[in-house]
Structure formats: C-alpha cells, structure tokens
Design an enzyme around this catalytic site. Structure first.
Site, mmCIF file in Angstrom:
data_model
loop_
_atom_site.group_PDB
_atom_site.id
_atom_site.type_symbol
_atom_site.label_atom_id
_atom_site.label_comp_id
_atom_site.label_asym_id
_atom_site.label_seq_id
_atom_site.Cartn_x
_atom_site.Cartn_y
_atom_site.Cartn_z
ATOM 1 N N GLY A 262 132.199 -10.927 -46.514
ATOM 2 C CA GLY A 262 132.397 -10.169 -45.279
ATOM 3 C C GLY A 262 133.727 -10.385 -44.589
ATOM 4 N N TYR B 13 132.412 -3.683 -47.887
ATOM 5 C CA TYR B 13 131.908 -5.024 -48.153
ATOM 6 C C TYR B 13 132.781 -5.732 -49.178
ATOM 7 C CZ TYR B 13 129.738 -3.665 -52.615
ATOM 8 O OH TYR B 13 129.516 -3.241 -53.898
ATOM 9 N N CYS B 14 132.663 -7.038 -49.189
ATOM 10 C CA CYS B 14 133.323 -7.890 -50.174
ATOM 11 C C CYS B 14 132.311 -8.960 -50.560
ATOM 12 C CB CYS B 14 134.616 -8.488 -49.612
ATOM 13 S SG CYS B 14 134.378 -9.507 -48.132
ATOM 14 N N LYS B 15 132.764 -10.124 -50.932
ATOM 15 C CA LYS B 15 131.834 -11.175 -51.331
ATOM 16 C C LYS B 15 131.077 -11.732 -50.134
ATOM 17 C CE LYS B 15 131.405 -15.422 -53.942
ATOM 18 N NZ LYS B 15 132.066 -16.404 -54.805
ATOM 19 N N ILE C 270 128.206 -8.947 -50.395
ATOM 20 C CA ILE C 270 127.259 -8.789 -51.503
ATOM 21 C C ILE C 270 126.495 -10.082 -51.761
ATOM 22 C CG2 ILE C 270 128.861 -9.337 -53.374
ATOM 23 C CD1 ILE C 270 127.408 -6.875 -54.849
#
Length: 108
Positions: free
Chosen positions: A67, A63-65, A94
């Site tokens: 997607g 995951y990142c901020k 997230i």
C-alpha cells in the site's frame, strides 16, 4: 486520496466495477494479481499510464504489495494527470488481500 480497506474491498469492487491497477514491478506481477487488474509498473510511470483509459465516473483502485507505493502513485497522478478522478489506495495491498482469502490470479 481515499483509502479502501481490505474488509470493504470485495463488496466495493462488486458494487462499483472499478478500474483496478497493480503498480508492482514485473516480477511481483508474476506472483499473482487481483482479478480484473491491469499492470502498470511503477518504474514505467508516467508513460505507461497514458495507455490506460480512465473515466471520471469510474472509481480507480491502485495497489502494490503493501500500500505504500500505490499511495505515492496516487499522490503523483492526482496532482499531474487525474485531478478530478475517484482514486483509491488499497490499504495493505495484495498482501492483505491474499491474507483475507480473496482470490489471486496467476498469470498464464
């Protein structure tokens, strides 16, 4: 690459005990992360990923901020390092995780 949607993520995590990898940069990691996640910053790939112990039977959630970056990481890794692994992209990252009132851990 498989997508993991926020609505399904908590139950999936509880049921499968996946490896969770946060690919955001250091300053973003400092804002909080998903419980149990390890940090492998996108800017440190592919070298940093070599220190992670992957198991073929264990799902891996990236995951990142939002997607997008994590999807690119999965695309790269699935072609070069993790061809036969169960790789999931947390859709919405997230940001959506926190918006759905899921726990976010603050680094110490």
């Amino acid at each position: 690459m498989k997508s993991l949607y926020i609505e399904d993520a908590p139950n999936f995590i509880q049921a499968t005990s996946p490896l969770i990898i946060d690919v955001r940069e250091d300053d973003e990691w400092e804002e909080g992360y998903i419980p149990g996640a390890i940090h492998v910053a996108l800017s440190q790939l592919p070298f940093a990923i070599q220190g992670v112990e992957f198991q073929k039977e264990q799902p891996v959630i990236f995951y990142c901020k939002g997607g997008v970056r994590s999807a690119k990481v999965i695309e790269f890794l699935s072609q070069n390092y993790l061809k036969d692994y169960q790789l999931y992209n947390l859709e919405g990252g997230i940001t959506e995780w926190a918006a759905h009132n899921n726990q976010v851990v603050m680094p110490e």
